[in-house]
Design a protein around this motif. Structure first.
Motif, PDB file in Angstrom:
ATOM      1  N   GLY A 152      -6.549   4.452   5.360  1.00 62.07           N
ATOM      2  CA  GLY A 152      -7.100   3.187   5.823  1.00 62.07           C
ATOM      3  C   GLY A 152      -7.674   2.343   4.707  1.00 62.07           C
ATOM      4  O   GLY A 152      -8.538   1.516   4.922  1.00 62.07           O
ATOM      5  N   LEU A 153      -7.201   2.565   3.477  1.00 61.73           N
ATOM      6  CA  LEU A 153      -7.734   1.830   2.345  1.00 61.73           C
ATOM      7  C   LEU A 153      -6.927   0.571   2.096  1.00 61.73           C
ATOM      8  O   LEU A 153      -5.719   0.548   2.305  1.00 61.73           O
ATOM      9  CB  LEU A 153      -7.717   2.698   1.090  1.00 61.73           C
ATOM     10  N   GLY A 154      -7.595  -0.449   1.631  1.00 57.43           N
ATOM     11  CA  GLY A 154      -6.926  -1.697   1.285  1.00 57.43           C
ATOM     12  C   GLY A 154      -6.272  -1.598  -0.075  1.00 57.43           C
ATOM     13  O   GLY A 154      -6.211  -0.531  -0.691  1.00 57.43           O
ATOM     14  N   VAL A 155      -5.803  -2.714  -0.558  1.00 53.54           N
ATOM     15  CA  VAL A 155      -5.092  -2.761  -1.828  1.00 53.54           C
ATOM     16  C   VAL A 155      -5.984  -2.290  -2.976  1.00 53.54           C
ATOM     17  O   VAL A 155      -5.544  -1.596  -3.878  1.00 53.54           O
ATOM     18  CB  VAL A 155      -4.580  -4.200  -2.090  1.00 53.54           C
ATOM     19  N   ALA A 156      -7.260  -2.652  -2.938  1.00 54.13           N
ATOM     20  CA  ALA A 156      -8.172  -2.288  -4.015  1.00 54.13           C
ATOM     21  C   ALA A 156      -8.601  -0.821  -3.928  1.00 54.13           C
ATOM     22  O   ALA A 156      -9.227  -0.311  -4.839  1.00 54.13           O
ATOM     23  CB  ALA A 156      -9.410  -3.178  -3.986  1.00 54.13           C
ATOM     24  N   GLY A 157      -8.291  -0.153  -2.815  1.00 44.06           N
ATOM     25  CA  GLY A 157      -8.647   1.250  -2.687  1.00 44.06           C
ATOM     26  C   GLY A 157     -10.014   1.498  -2.084  1.00 44.06           C
ATOM     27  O   GLY A 157     -10.452   2.625  -2.007  1.00 44.06           O
ATOM     28  N   HIS A 158     -10.709   0.441  -1.672  1.00 40.78           N
ATOM     29  CA  HIS A 158     -12.054   0.614  -1.131  1.00 40.78           C
ATOM     30  C   HIS A 158     -12.103   0.529   0.379  1.00 40.78           C
ATOM     31  O   HIS A 158     -13.076   0.935   0.980  1.00 40.78           O
ATOM     32  CB  HIS A 158     -13.009  -0.434  -1.715  1.00 40.78           C
ATOM     33  N   GLY A 159     -11.097  -0.036   1.000  1.00 41.48           N
ATOM     34  CA  GLY A 159     -11.123  -0.183   2.442  1.00 41.48           C
ATOM     35  C   GLY A 159     -12.199  -1.156   2.853  1.00 41.48           C
ATOM     36  O   GLY A 159     -12.666  -1.983   2.083  1.00 41.48           O
ATOM     37  N   ALA A 160     -12.600  -1.050   4.090  1.00 42.08           N
ATOM     38  CA  ALA A 160     -13.576  -1.984   4.636  1.00 42.08           C
ATOM     39  C   ALA A 160     -15.014  -1.486   4.475  1.00 42.08           C
ATOM     40  O   ALA A 160     -15.949  -2.177   4.871  1.00 42.08           O
ATOM     41  CB  ALA A 160     -13.278  -2.222   6.117  1.00 42.08           C
ATOM     42  N   GLY A 161     -15.176  -0.308   3.887  1.00 47.92           N
ATOM     43  CA  GLY A 161     -16.515   0.272   3.769  1.00 47.92           C
ATOM     44  C   GLY A 161     -17.513  -0.597   3.042  1.00 47.92           C
ATOM     45  O   GLY A 161     -18.629  -0.821   3.529  1.00 47.92           O
ATOM     46  N   HIS A 162     -17.144  -1.103   1.875  1.00 49.98           N
ATOM     47  CA  HIS A 162     -18.068  -1.967   1.131  1.00 49.98           C
ATOM     48  C   HIS A 162     -18.348  -3.250   1.884  1.00 49.98           C
ATOM     49  O   HIS A 162     -19.470  -3.756   1.868  1.00 49.98           O
ATOM     50  CB  HIS A 162     -17.514  -2.295  -0.262  1.00 49.98           C
ATOM     51  N   TRP A 163     -17.319  -3.790   2.531  1.00 48.45           N
ATOM     52  CA  TRP A 163     -17.492  -5.028   3.292  1.00 48.45           C
ATOM     53  C   TRP A 163     -18.537  -4.824   4.386  1.00 48.45           C
ATOM     54  O   TRP A 163     -19.453  -5.624   4.539  1.00 48.45           O
ATOM     55  CB  TRP A 163     -16.153  -5.465   3.892  1.00 48.45           C
ATOM     56  N   TRP A 164     -18.416  -3.711   5.118  1.00 44.38           N
ATOM     57  CA  TRP A 164     -19.382  -3.435   6.186  1.00 44.38           C
ATOM     58  C   TRP A 164     -20.769  -3.142   5.627  1.00 44.38           C
ATOM     59  O   TRP A 164     -21.774  -3.596   6.177  1.00 44.38           O
ATOM     60  CB  TRP A 164     -18.908  -2.258   7.052  1.00 44.38           C
ATOM     61  N   ARG A 168       0.834  -1.194   0.000  1.00 44.25           N
ATOM     62  CA  ARG A 168       0.000   0.000   0.000  1.00 44.25           C
ATOM     63  C   ARG A 168       0.870   1.246   0.000  1.00 44.25           C
ATOM     64  O   ARG A 168       1.938   1.274   0.581  1.00 44.25           O
ATOM     65  CB  ARG A 168      -0.922   0.014   1.221  1.00 44.25           C
ATOM     66  N   THR A 169       0.354   2.283  -0.608  1.00 46.61           N
ATOM     67  CA  THR A 169       1.075   3.554  -0.617  1.00 46.61           C
ATOM     68  C   THR A 169       0.911   4.217   0.747  1.00 46.61           C
ATOM     69  O   THR A 169      -0.029   3.900   1.490  1.00 46.61           O
ATOM     70  CB  THR A 169       0.514   4.493  -1.709  1.00 46.61           C
TER      71      THR A 169
END
Length: 134
Positions: free
Chosen positions: A18-30, A10-11
């Protein structure tokens, strides 16, 4: 002294945001989990409402949907299902559509479809709920 710096792909900006590798973070998961839990409750209520309409005449069904609690439950169910559907399909598109142009088109179509379905359903519920037949 232990090395506290871990190697990460990650950059620094992504780590701060707090974003993951895909750039979405945990927001979509939640969002997916919350809408799934809401759907479990709302679909149970939806089935009860539809079962109560069984065998009723159209004016009696309109009277049932005119109840503010029933109309609110139906609108919440439609909104939750549409959001859940949109997020689920977005994940599939992002994972399996690799051509950039096609991915953008598929994501646009997915978002448009979810909005059109939700708006049409909510419009019908509100129209019937307010006593104006569809």
């Amino acid at each position: 002294m232990a090395d506290t710096h871990r190697t990460s792909i990650r950059t620094p900006r992504a780590r701060v945001r707090g974003l993951g590798v895909a750039g979405h973070g945990a927001g979509h998961w939640w969002q997916q989990r919350v809408t799934a839990a809401a759907n479990a409750v709302l679909m149970l209520a939806f089935v009860v409402i539809v079962a109560r309409m069984s065998g009723r005449t159209y004016p009696e069904a309109v009277a049932l949907v005119s109840n503010p609690i029933v109309a609110i439950v139906l609108v919440l169910a439609v909104a939750s299902v549409a959001i859940h559907m949109r997020i689920g399909m977005q994940v599939v598109i992002e994972d399996y559509v690799h051509a950039p142009g096609l991915k953008v088109a598929a994501l646009f179509a997915n978002n448009s479809y979810a909005v059109v379905v939700a708006v049409a359903c909510i419009y019908a519920i509100l129209r019937v709920g307010l006593g104006q037949p569809v």
